[in-house]
Design a protein around this motif. Sequence first.
Motif, PDB file in Angstrom:
ATOM      1  N   GLN A 150      15.573 -19.482  -8.819  1.00  8.21           N
ATOM      2  CA  GLN A 150      15.632 -21.116  -8.653  1.00  8.21           C
ATOM      3  C   GLN A 150      14.411 -21.345  -7.983  1.00  8.21           C
ATOM      4  OE1 GLN A 150      17.968 -22.659  -9.522  1.00  8.21           O
ATOM      5  NE2 GLN A 150      19.772 -21.262  -9.902  1.00  8.21           N
ATOM      6  N   GLU A 151      13.526 -20.680  -7.176  1.00  8.13           N
ATOM      7  CA  GLU A 151      12.340 -21.180  -6.477  1.00  8.13           C
ATOM      8  C   GLU A 151      11.342 -21.094  -7.887  1.00  8.13           C
ATOM      9  OE1 GLU A 151      13.731 -21.767  -2.891  1.00  8.13           O
ATOM     10  OE2 GLU A 151      11.555 -22.027  -3.587  1.00  8.13           O
ATOM     11  N   ARG A 152      11.245 -20.151  -8.580  1.00  3.76           N
ATOM     12  CA  ARG A 152      10.469 -20.153  -9.724  1.00  3.76           C
ATOM     13  C   ARG A 152      10.467 -21.330 -10.725  1.00  3.76           C
ATOM     14  NH1 ARG A 152       7.157 -15.724 -11.139  1.00  3.76           N
ATOM     15  NH2 ARG A 152       7.306 -13.903  -9.913  1.00  3.76           N
ATOM     16  N   LYS A 153      11.646 -21.711 -10.893  1.00  2.00           N
ATOM     17  CA  LYS A 153      11.735 -22.707 -11.811  1.00  2.00           C
ATOM     18  C   LYS A 153      10.888 -24.078 -11.495  1.00  2.00           C
ATOM     19  CE  LYS A 153      16.565 -21.983 -13.164  1.00  2.00           C
ATOM     20  NZ  LYS A 153      17.758 -22.372 -13.226  1.00  2.00           N
ATOM     21  N   LYS A 154      10.791 -24.211 -10.185  1.00  2.00           N
ATOM     22  CA  LYS A 154      10.316 -25.457  -9.673  1.00  2.00           C
ATOM     23  C   LYS A 154       8.591 -25.586 -10.104  1.00  2.00           C
ATOM     24  CE  LYS A 154      13.271 -26.184  -5.786  1.00  2.00           C
ATOM     25  NZ  LYS A 154      14.252 -25.293  -6.246  1.00  2.00           N
ATOM     26  N   PHE A 155       7.907 -24.488 -10.135  1.00  2.00           N
ATOM     27  CA  PHE A 155       6.709 -24.486 -10.881  1.00  2.00           C
ATOM     28  C   PHE A 155       6.439 -23.907 -12.175  1.00  2.00           C
ATOM     29  CE2 PHE A 155       5.956 -20.264  -9.615  1.00  2.00           C
ATOM     30  CZ  PHE A 155       6.791 -20.128  -8.415  1.00  2.00           C
ATOM     31  N   GLU A 156       7.046 -23.029 -12.423  1.00  2.00           N
ATOM     32  CA  GLU A 156       6.989 -22.528 -13.852  1.00  2.00           C
ATOM     33  C   GLU A 156       7.633 -23.298 -15.037  1.00  2.00           C
ATOM     34  OE1 GLU A 156       6.368 -17.687 -12.524  1.00  2.00           O
ATOM     35  OE2 GLU A 156       7.611 -18.104 -14.450  1.00  2.00           O
ATOM     36  N   CYS A 157       8.379 -24.102 -14.638  1.00  2.00           N
ATOM     37  CA  CYS A 157       8.997 -24.853 -15.682  1.00  2.00           C
ATOM     38  C   CYS A 157       8.271 -26.371 -15.464  1.00  2.00           C
ATOM     39  CB  CYS A 157      10.674 -25.303 -15.396  1.00  2.00           C
ATOM     40  SG  CYS A 157      11.524 -24.049 -15.782  1.00  2.00           S
ATOM     41  N   VAL A 158       7.880 -26.728 -14.386  1.00  2.00           N
ATOM     42  CA  VAL A 158       7.218 -28.257 -14.527  1.00  2.00           C
ATOM     43  C   VAL A 158       5.691 -27.911 -15.007  1.00  2.00           C
ATOM     44  CG1 VAL A 158       6.431 -29.909 -12.946  1.00  2.00           C
ATOM     45  CG2 VAL A 158       8.930 -28.945 -12.845  1.00  2.00           C
ATOM     46  N   GLU A 159       5.045 -26.880 -14.530  1.00  2.00           N
ATOM     47  CA  GLU A 159       3.495 -26.890 -14.928  1.00  2.00           C
ATOM     48  C   GLU A 159       3.286 -27.052 -16.519  1.00  2.00           C
ATOM     49  OE1 GLU A 159       0.736 -24.627 -11.781  1.00  2.00           O
ATOM     50  OE2 GLU A 159       2.176 -23.367 -12.696  1.00  2.00           O
ATOM     51  N   PRO A 160       4.123 -26.127 -17.277  1.00  2.00           N
ATOM     52  CA  PRO A 160       4.038 -26.492 -18.817  1.00  2.00           C
ATOM     53  C   PRO A 160       4.286 -27.734 -18.950  1.00  2.00           C
ATOM     54  CG  PRO A 160       5.295 -24.383 -18.524  1.00  2.00           C
ATOM     55  CD  PRO A 160       5.361 -25.136 -17.157  1.00  2.00           C
TER      56      PRO A 160
END
Length: 540
Positions: free
Chosen positions: A145-155
């Motif tokens: 859940q934490e990773r989604k916030k940057f690994e989904c938004v950065e792309p």
Amino acid sequence: NLFFFLADLSAAQRKFAHSLRDFKFEFIGDAETDDERYIDASLHEFSNFLKNLEEQREILALSVTETLIKPLERFRKEQLGAVKEEKKKFDKETEKNYSLLEKHLNLSAKKKELQLQEADNQVEQNRKHFYELSLEYVCKLQEIQERKKFECVEPVLSFFQGLFTFYHQGYELAKDFNHYKMALQINIQNTRNRFEGTRSEVEELMNKSRRNPQEHKRANHFTMEGYLYVQEKRPAPFGSSWVKHYCTYRKETKKFAMIPFEHRSGGKVGDEELFVLTYCTKRNTDTIDRRFCFDLEASDRPGVPVTMQAFSEEDRKLWMEALDGKEAVSIILINIDLIVMVLKKNSNYFFFLIGAQLDKIGFTVIKKCISAVETRGINDQGLYRVVGVSSKVQRLLSLLMDAKTCNEVDLENSVDWEVKTITSAMKQYLRSLPEPLMTYELHGEFIIPAKSGSPESRVNAVHFLVHKLPEKNKEMLEILVKHLANVSKHAKRNLMTVANLGVVFGPTLMRPQEETVAAIMDLKFQNIVVEILIENHEKV
């Protein structure tokens, strides 16, 4: 073909814009940080930008595969795929665990003691394995859940930046977008830093939980809670059955609640039953053909006991103690005065056992360290993040904490002590205080404004709470925060922004009295409180 390609592209982009607008991040815990909220809102902003681009109908040439599809696909396969595998493994082990447990609980107490011991050992090994697997699964869910916030938004951010470069009028749009893009990059980096900065704390808490699960349960208002099997008597000749319930007990009100629970059906399968407890009695195996049993009696049903079965003898002892059962609890009293008197015969050992204090020596230690850092290392990259050699840090602390040698230590001019040794000693001293500088008592109150409200209301709330601190704590905090504000002013060279300093000093200055699994969710808000202090140190 070009026309149809553009039509398909336009339709796909409109659909993507709608998806971004409607998408909502999920999060574990009761609140998000400002950076996370801005990241959440960023998807709606991206949707608006994309619709504006579609209105211009410019010819687009996008390298979507490399900037968007592959990173998201990789995240789906590597991260989400790993979680799915973990879930399958967890579900399989859950079924195995409860099947073994039910089989174990049905063992007759009349079996040979050796057989019972072997069965107990097998269940205990399986319980430890299942507990560790559960911890790993919960932390994996929290991580994804934490990773989604940057690994989904950065792309997505890269995707949008690519869009502007291929539009005829993209320059103006990109110029308008640039300020927002930079702010979002900071939000993403802050979120990433908090995630990476708290991972060590999470791992430390996991290790503590493995060693002593009972001391690291989630904090709540129940004296005791957990699963018990309840005997349900039936008319002859059907005998009785044992049904698993989730039970809670509040000692101050003597209220006992239980809900039928079946893990195979996904949760509770009946209504809650609530009663006021009058007494609890241990059941021996000569009165019942099951182990780990005890009887409860409700105030509205005198003379009609309810028989419960715990999962193990240790579990039964915990319930008996919480319910004030008849089983005695031994208490060992220690004569503290006698121990102190003996230790004082060797003052050096006594001082180090007592640990760091907010006394004259404590203030001298911190002031000397701060003066040396600001004189010698204010521009050092990674200041306070780079860790000193442990043996050197301990040696420096032993010299600084001894009244006989403290004033002889020259940190500003001596080359014997590296800056990283001094900063590590300073952090170690603050972490060694009997309680964190911002106190256990006010910990929860400091966390509350970090989770909600406007920036101004947060500053006002933190300001109010700082002035509730004991005088020495407040004085030390003022000295420290003023220094950290000075460090952040040199961030272009030392790379220690306010957010980075928050990651380093959040766990140093704040710590909950009960280190529970739920405390993981508040780690990032500790960092935010420290950020508020640094950014508004003069007002506070």
